[in-house]
Structures are given as C-alpha cells and as structure tokens.
Design a protein around this motif. Structure first.
Motif, PDB file in Angstrom:
ATOM      1  N   GLY A 187      -8.547  -1.288   4.703  1.00 56.03           N
ATOM      2  CA  GLY A 187      -8.122  -1.951   3.479  1.00 56.03           C
ATOM      3  C   GLY A 187      -7.166  -3.104   3.692  1.00 56.03           C
ATOM      4  O   GLY A 187      -7.050  -3.995   2.840  1.00 56.03           O
ATOM      5  N   VAL A 188      -6.487  -3.119   4.828  1.00 60.15           N
ATOM      6  CA  VAL A 188      -5.551  -4.201   5.131  1.00 60.15           C
ATOM      7  C   VAL A 188      -6.273  -5.543   5.197  1.00 60.15           C
ATOM      8  O   VAL A 188      -5.682  -6.593   4.930  1.00 60.15           O
ATOM      9  N   THR A 189      -7.555  -5.519   5.532  1.00 51.75           N
ATOM     10  CA  THR A 189      -8.307  -6.773   5.617  1.00 51.75           C
ATOM     11  C   THR A 189      -8.426  -7.468   4.267  1.00 51.75           C
ATOM     12  O   THR A 189      -8.780  -8.641   4.213  1.00 51.75           O
ATOM     13  N   PHE A 243       0.817  -1.209   0.000  1.00 56.80           N
ATOM     14  CA  PHE A 243       0.000   0.000   0.000  1.00 56.80           C
ATOM     15  C   PHE A 243       0.856   1.267   0.000  1.00 56.80           C
ATOM     16  O   PHE A 243       1.912   1.316   0.621  1.00 56.80           O
ATOM     17  N   GLY A 244       0.335   2.299  -0.673  1.00 59.52           N
ATOM     18  CA  GLY A 244       0.983   3.599  -0.663  1.00 59.52           C
ATOM     19  C   GLY A 244       0.525   4.435   0.514  1.00 59.52           C
ATOM     20  O   GLY A 244      -0.301   4.005   1.323  1.00 59.52           O
ATOM     21  N   ALA A 245       1.025   5.667   0.574  1.00 60.81           N
ATOM     22  CA  ALA A 245       0.680   6.559   1.678  1.00 60.81           C
ATOM     23  C   ALA A 245      -0.798   6.928   1.683  1.00 60.81           C
ATOM     24  O   ALA A 245      -1.343   7.317   2.716  1.00 60.81           O
ATOM     25  N   ASP A 246      -1.459   6.800   0.516  1.00 69.50           N
ATOM     26  CA  ASP A 246      -2.893   7.095   0.429  1.00 69.50           C
ATOM     27  C   ASP A 246      -3.757   5.904   0.812  1.00 69.50           C
ATOM     28  O   ASP A 246      -4.966   5.922   0.642  1.00 69.50           O
ATOM     29  N   GLN A 247      -3.119   4.827   1.310  1.00 71.20           N
ATOM     30  CA  GLN A 247      -3.803   3.602   1.749  1.00 71.20           C
ATOM     31  C   GLN A 247      -4.471   2.853   0.598  1.00 71.20           C
ATOM     32  O   GLN A 247      -5.359   2.040   0.809  1.00 71.20           O
TER      33      GLN A 247
END
Length: 223
Positions: free
Chosen positions: A180-182, A9-13
């Motif tokens: 979003g990690v899920t 993931f980037g800084a914008d998630q």
C-alpha cells in the motif's frame, strides 16, 4: 506529519490520515503559507527548481534529503547547514526516510556467494562517503565512524539526530514497508495533496480527506 508524530497509515496498513497529529501538522503548514513564508511557486516546483533556488540564495530554510548539499554543489553547498529536528507541541519528533534497498534473490546458483558479493559491494562503497563523493547516507555503521565521513558535519548530524527518529512511509502504524505504500510514494494522489496545501486554498481536513479517499481507492484497486 511524521515529524509531528503522525503519518499516513495505521497498524492495519490502511490509510488513517484524519488524526489530530496530522491535522495539526497541516494546519501549521497552511499557516506558514498564509503568512507568506512559503514560496508561492512551490506547488509546481521540481527538485531542480528547488535546488536552483538554494543556489540563488532565495531559500532560507527547507525540508530536503541528507544529500541536499551534494545536489546543490558549488560554494553554496558549504553554506548549507542541517538544523536539529523540530519538536511537536506534544513533544514528538520524527522524519521521513527512504531505504534504498539492494535485493538478493533465492533463485541463484549460490546464495552464499551472492551474500558474499553484496557484503563486498557494501564495504567497497565506503569511498563514496569517506571522500565525500556520494549522496545520502552510507549502508554500514563502520563507514559513519571513519575520519573521512566525520568531516561532513551535515552527514554526521543526519546520522546522529535524524536517523534514530526516522520512519518510513508506513508510519505511524508500522516501520515495515508494504504494498500500500506505493500509493503515496511519488503518486498523483500525494502530488495533488501537497500542491493543494502549498497553494493554501484548502483546509487541513479537506486536504487530508481527499488524500485518504484517493489512497483507499488505490489500495482497493491493488486487490
């Protein structure tokens, strides 16, 4: 990928997987597969399968958690040694870690009492590591400084060499977990990606493209 200075993931998630660091990491794994360094059955392995291979002394090196020796057990556990972190061609180091949180809630009759109980609970978890009966790493720095904990060379190495460079699934853009990690933690999208790479019948770009597309759709579905 995280070990190589990349991640998902980037800084914008948002998913940002087609990076040079990620491509380089997956190409390295594909090279290992192509040269026969990876167990051909690994795409279908469960944790139990992998631990059985350690017990049978069929594995020489592998990525696992800090609790591997405890999970394998027996005489083989004493033979397992944690190596130092690998360093990428660009000089980067990293490792994935999983924070095991204990949550407290604000809708409680007494938040100070809840916090006091959790503090008591953490402190009294010490025997899990001072007596080598727990799995993973302790929640308090004070536990890692006890004589009992320091007897476990593998646990000490995990604390001193891996914990300082460890990142969550949110890397490289963030260390804070988010919804979003899920979409990547034990999901079909990640399983399919991993199986395709370990199977060796793909390219790094194709595998990462499919993973990014699948994760982007899953995040969109979350609203």
């Amino acid at each position: 990928m995280i070990n190589n200075g990349g991640g998902l993931f980037g800084a914008d998630q948002q998913p940002d997987m087609l990076t040079d660091a990620n491509l380089e990491a997956i190409e390295f794994v594909l090279e290992c597969v192509g040269k026969g360094y990876v167990d051909p059955a690994s795409p279908t392995y469960t944790s139990d399968n992998a631990q059985s291979q350690w017990r049978a002394q069929k594995y020489g090196m592998g990525f696992d958690t800090a609790g591997l020796a405890n999970n394998v057990g027996g005489d083989i556990a004493k033979q397992l040694a944690v190596g130092s972190p690998l360093t990428s061609p660009a000089g980067k180091q990293g490792m994935l870690y999983f924070p095991n949180n204990i949550m407290m809630y604000t809708n409680t009759p007494s938040q100070p009492a809840t916090e006091a109980f959790v503090t008591y609970y953490y402190k009294n978890m010490a025997p899990l590591w001072t007596e080598n009966t727990g799995i993973g790493l302790p929640p308090l720095k004070s536990i890692t400084e006890t004589e009992g904990f320091r007897k476990d060379a593998n646990a000490v190495k995990a604390i001193t060499e891996y914990q300082p460079i460890a990142r969550t699934w949110a890397a490289p853009g963030s260390d804070a977990l988010f919804l979003g990690v899920t979409t990547v933690d034990g999901t079909p999208a990640m399983d399919t990606f991993t199986q395709s790479v370990l199977g060796g019948k793909t390219t790094a770009r194709d595998a990462l493209t499919k993973l990014q597309d699948a994760v982007a759709k899953a995040i969109e579905a979350q609203g």
